[in-house]
Design a protein around this motif. Structure first.
Motif, PDB file in Angstrom:
ATOM      1  N   PRO A 239       0.812  -1.229   0.000  1.00 20.85           N
ATOM      2  CA  PRO A 239       0.000   0.000   0.000  1.00 20.85           C
ATOM      3  C   PRO A 239       0.839   1.269   0.000  1.00 20.85           C
ATOM      4  CG  PRO A 239      -0.913  -1.587   1.531  1.00 20.85           C
ATOM      5  CD  PRO A 239       0.396  -2.157   1.059  1.00 20.85           C
ATOM      6  N   GLY A 240       1.948   1.254   0.740  1.00 20.82           N
ATOM      7  CA  GLY A 240       2.788   2.437   0.821  1.00 20.82           C
ATOM      8  C   GLY A 240       3.431   2.809  -0.497  1.00 20.82           C
ATOM      9  N   GLU A 241       3.507   1.855  -1.413  1.00 16.23           N
ATOM     10  CA  GLU A 241       4.154   2.109  -2.694  1.00 16.23           C
ATOM     11  C   GLU A 241       3.167   2.416  -3.815  1.00 16.23           C
ATOM     12  OE1 GLU A 241       6.531  -1.324  -3.462  1.00 16.23           O
ATOM     13  OE2 GLU A 241       7.914  -0.953  -1.787  1.00 16.23           O
ATOM     14  N   ILE A 242       1.926   1.955  -3.694  1.00 12.63           N
ATOM     15  CA  ILE A 242       1.007   2.085  -4.836  1.00 12.63           C
ATOM     16  C   ILE A 242      -0.136   3.068  -4.612  1.00 12.63           C
ATOM     17  CG2 ILE A 242       1.522  -0.278  -5.553  1.00 12.63           C
ATOM     18  CD1 ILE A 242      -1.313  -1.044  -4.584  1.00 12.63           C
ATOM     19  N   VAL A 243      -0.472   3.371  -3.357  1.00 11.65           N
ATOM     20  CA  VAL A 243      -1.639   4.222  -3.101  1.00 11.65           C
ATOM     21  C   VAL A 243      -1.262   5.687  -3.277  1.00 11.65           C
ATOM     22  CG1 VAL A 243      -3.353   4.956  -1.403  1.00 11.65           C
ATOM     23  CG2 VAL A 243      -2.722   2.546  -1.579  1.00 11.65           C
ATOM     24  N   THR A 244      -1.852   6.300  -4.291  1.00  8.36           N
ATOM     25  CA  THR A 244      -1.641   7.720  -4.569  1.00  8.36           C
ATOM     26  C   THR A 244      -2.990   8.387  -4.789  1.00  8.36           C
ATOM     27  OG1 THR A 244      -1.496   7.389  -6.969  1.00  8.36           O
ATOM     28  CG2 THR A 244       0.559   7.205  -5.696  1.00  8.36           C
ATOM     29  N   ALA A 245      -2.993   9.714  -4.732  1.00 11.90           N
ATOM     30  CA  ALA A 245      -4.224  10.453  -5.001  1.00 11.90           C
ATOM     31  C   ALA A 245      -4.698  10.205  -6.433  1.00 11.90           C
ATOM     32  CB  ALA A 245      -3.997  11.944  -4.762  1.00 11.90           C
ATOM     33  N   GLU A 246      -3.752  10.058  -7.346  1.00  7.22           N
ATOM     34  CA  GLU A 246      -4.100   9.799  -8.739  1.00  7.22           C
ATOM     35  C   GLU A 246      -4.778   8.443  -8.892  1.00  7.22           C
ATOM     36  OE1 GLU A 246      -1.254  12.894  -8.359  1.00  7.22           O
ATOM     37  OE2 GLU A 246      -1.095  10.806  -7.692  1.00  7.22           O
ATOM     38  N   LEU A 247      -4.280   7.422  -8.190  1.00  8.72           N
ATOM     39  CA  LEU A 247      -4.886   6.094  -8.261  1.00  8.72           C
ATOM     40  C   LEU A 247      -6.313   6.125  -7.723  1.00  8.72           C
ATOM     41  CD1 LEU A 247      -4.571   2.980  -8.723  1.00  8.72           C
ATOM     42  CD2 LEU A 247      -3.870   2.846  -6.318  1.00  8.72           C
ATOM     43  N   ILE A 248      -6.528   6.776  -6.587  1.00 11.76           N
ATOM     44  CA  ILE A 248      -7.866   6.844  -5.993  1.00 11.76           C
ATOM     45  C   ILE A 248      -8.820   7.596  -6.909  1.00 11.76           C
ATOM     46  CG2 ILE A 248      -9.199   7.591  -3.989  1.00 11.76           C
ATOM     47  CD1 ILE A 248      -7.185   5.279  -3.528  1.00 11.76           C
ATOM     48  N   ALA A 249      -8.347   8.670  -7.532  1.00 12.47           N
ATOM     49  CA  ALA A 249      -9.193   9.424  -8.453  1.00 12.47           C
ATOM     50  C   ALA A 249      -9.550   8.589  -9.672  1.00 12.47           C
ATOM     51  CB  ALA A 249      -8.480  10.707  -8.876  1.00 12.47           C
ATOM     52  N   ASP A 250      -8.583   7.834 -10.173  1.00 11.56           N
ATOM     53  CA  ASP A 250      -8.813   7.020 -11.367  1.00 11.56           C
ATOM     54  C   ASP A 250      -9.791   5.885 -11.095  1.00 11.56           C
ATOM     55  OD1 ASP A 250      -8.260   5.929 -14.052  1.00 11.56           O
ATOM     56  OD2 ASP A 250      -7.199   4.354 -12.961  1.00 11.56           O
ATOM     57  N   VAL A 251      -9.631   5.213  -9.961  1.00 15.24           N
ATOM     58  CA  VAL A 251     -10.421   4.011  -9.672  1.00 15.24           C
ATOM     59  C   VAL A 251     -11.769   4.351  -9.044  1.00 15.24           C
ATOM     60  CG1 VAL A 251     -10.493   1.895  -8.295  1.00 15.24           C
ATOM     61  CG2 VAL A 251      -8.382   2.548  -9.474  1.00 15.24           C
ATOM     62  N   PHE A 252     -11.778   5.280  -8.092  1.00 16.13           N
ATOM     63  CA  PHE A 252     -12.991   5.580  -7.341  1.00 16.13           C
ATOM     64  C   PHE A 252     -13.676   6.881  -7.766  1.00 16.13           C
ATOM     65  CE2 PHE A 252     -10.509   2.835  -4.550  1.00 16.13           C
ATOM     66  CZ  PHE A 252     -11.463   1.942  -4.085  1.00 16.13           C
ATOM     67  N   GLY A 253     -12.989   7.677  -8.593  1.00 14.52           N
ATOM     68  CA  GLY A 253     -13.563   8.968  -8.962  1.00 14.52           C
ATOM     69  C   GLY A 253     -13.636   9.924  -7.795  1.00 14.52           C
ATOM     70  N   LEU A 254     -12.676   9.835  -6.880  1.00 14.93           N
ATOM     71  CA  LEU A 254     -12.693  10.632  -5.653  1.00 14.93           C
ATOM     72  C   LEU A 254     -11.448  11.514  -5.577  1.00 14.93           C
ATOM     73  CD1 LEU A 254     -14.045  11.099  -2.805  1.00 14.93           C
ATOM     74  CD2 LEU A 254     -12.429   9.381  -1.957  1.00 14.93           C
ATOM     75  N   ARG A 255     -11.654  12.827  -5.442  1.00 13.64           N
ATOM     76  CA  ARG A 255     -10.535  13.728  -5.177  1.00 13.64           C
ATOM     77  C   ARG A 255     -10.135  13.590  -3.717  1.00 13.64           C
ATOM     78  NH1 ARG A 255     -10.561  18.800  -5.179  1.00 13.64           N
ATOM     79  NH2 ARG A 255     -12.735  19.068  -4.576  1.00 13.64           N
TER      80      ARG A 255
END
Length: 293
Positions: A239-255
């Protein structure tokens, strides 16, 4: 408890003991995912996350041999899982489904004891070891005082912990958990997640869990599988390496912003918030300790 990974059960081939290759999954004419591949690292606490209807529980069902893929295969200890007898699978892999129905009139103690079924044979019936395992499973899940009560009389949270106790009594090296914190209040959610972390870190169980709470997933997972709409894997790893704001926005549509969890240092998702009467771009952020996605 006996060792979670006896030497004669260890997978000697490439990859983990449990993996999937080229899966096409769906129900009737509806396809949920195509060409899906997952390799569960041995000894990991793997958590699958993603938005609704992306195929999280469907993937878990396929890994548990509850759903037959239209294409591809699931492998357990180097052999297609379909080649095992049901009792053999049940000795290697335990499953806590998203929703379970107990037989009418069964007590908590009797239901948890059913976790020992895979270990019963013609010449090996109920033993003192079985009894000790069942008692310990109920103690660890906090349901020992409920043993004589009927499962039908319990609250949703109590029933969830009883089902978890049954899975623990099965004593399998691999545990699959579909939303194990369902029906639980926040305190009991943390208790269950801590128990899962202990089973992984202290007893060597490999866990695969589907969760909706992204911050709990980041806090407890050693391996995170992020499913995007359409059943594709958007990211997988620490998680520490892959979780980014960009990933969350892309997958969940959440800023959001990603900050360090003050207790563990793991990623914590802070959803962006707009103050009433102000524009979305004023930079205001509401910090939520418990973000559920």
């Amino acid at each position: 408890m006996r060792s979670a990974t006896p030497a004669d059960d260890r997978h000697g081939g490439e990859g983990g003991r449990l993996r999937a290759e080229g899966l096409t999954l769906g129900y009737d004419d509806s396809v949920v995912a195509r060409d899906l591949g997952v390799d569960v690292p041995d000894g990991s606490f793997t958590v699958i996350i993603g938005p609704n209807a992306c195929g999280k529980s469907t993937l878990l069902k396929a890994l548990a041999r509850m759903l037959k893929p239209s294409a591809g295969a699931v492998y357990l200890d180097g052999k297609a899982i379909t080649h095992y007898r049901s009792r053999e699978v049940a000795r290697r892999l335990g499953l806590l489904p998203q929703s379970s129905l107990a037989p009418g009139g069964i007590t908590v103690g009797d239901l948890v004891a059913r976790g020992r079924y895979p270990h019963q044979k013609l010449l090996r019936q109920w033993s003192s070891q079985d009894e000790a395992v069942v008692v310990e499973a109920m103690r660890r899940t906090g349901v020992e005082d409920l043993s004589p009560r009927l499962v039908d009389e319990l609250s949703g949270g109590q029933r969830q912990r009883v089902w978890l106790a049954m899975v623990l009594a099965q004593q399998t090296p691999i545990l699959l958990l579909d939303e194990p914190t369902t029906f639980l209040d926040i305190a009991h959610q943390i208790e269950v997640m801590e128990l899962c972390a202990d089973l992984n870190a202290d007893e060597g169980h490999t866990l695969v869990a589907v969760l909706h709470d992204l911050n709990q997933a980041c806090r407890y997972a050693t391996n995170l599988v992020v499913l995007a709409p359409g059943g594709r894997i958007a990211a997988q790893g620490d998680p520490g390496e892959i979780v980014t704001a960009e990933l969350i926005a892309d997958v969940f549509g959440l800023r959001c912003r990603i900050v360090a969890d003050p207790e563990t240092g793991t990623p914590m998702v802070v959803p962006a918030a707009r103050r009433r009467g102000k524009s979305e771009d004023d930079g205001a952020v509401a910090v939520h300790e418990h973000a559920v996605l």
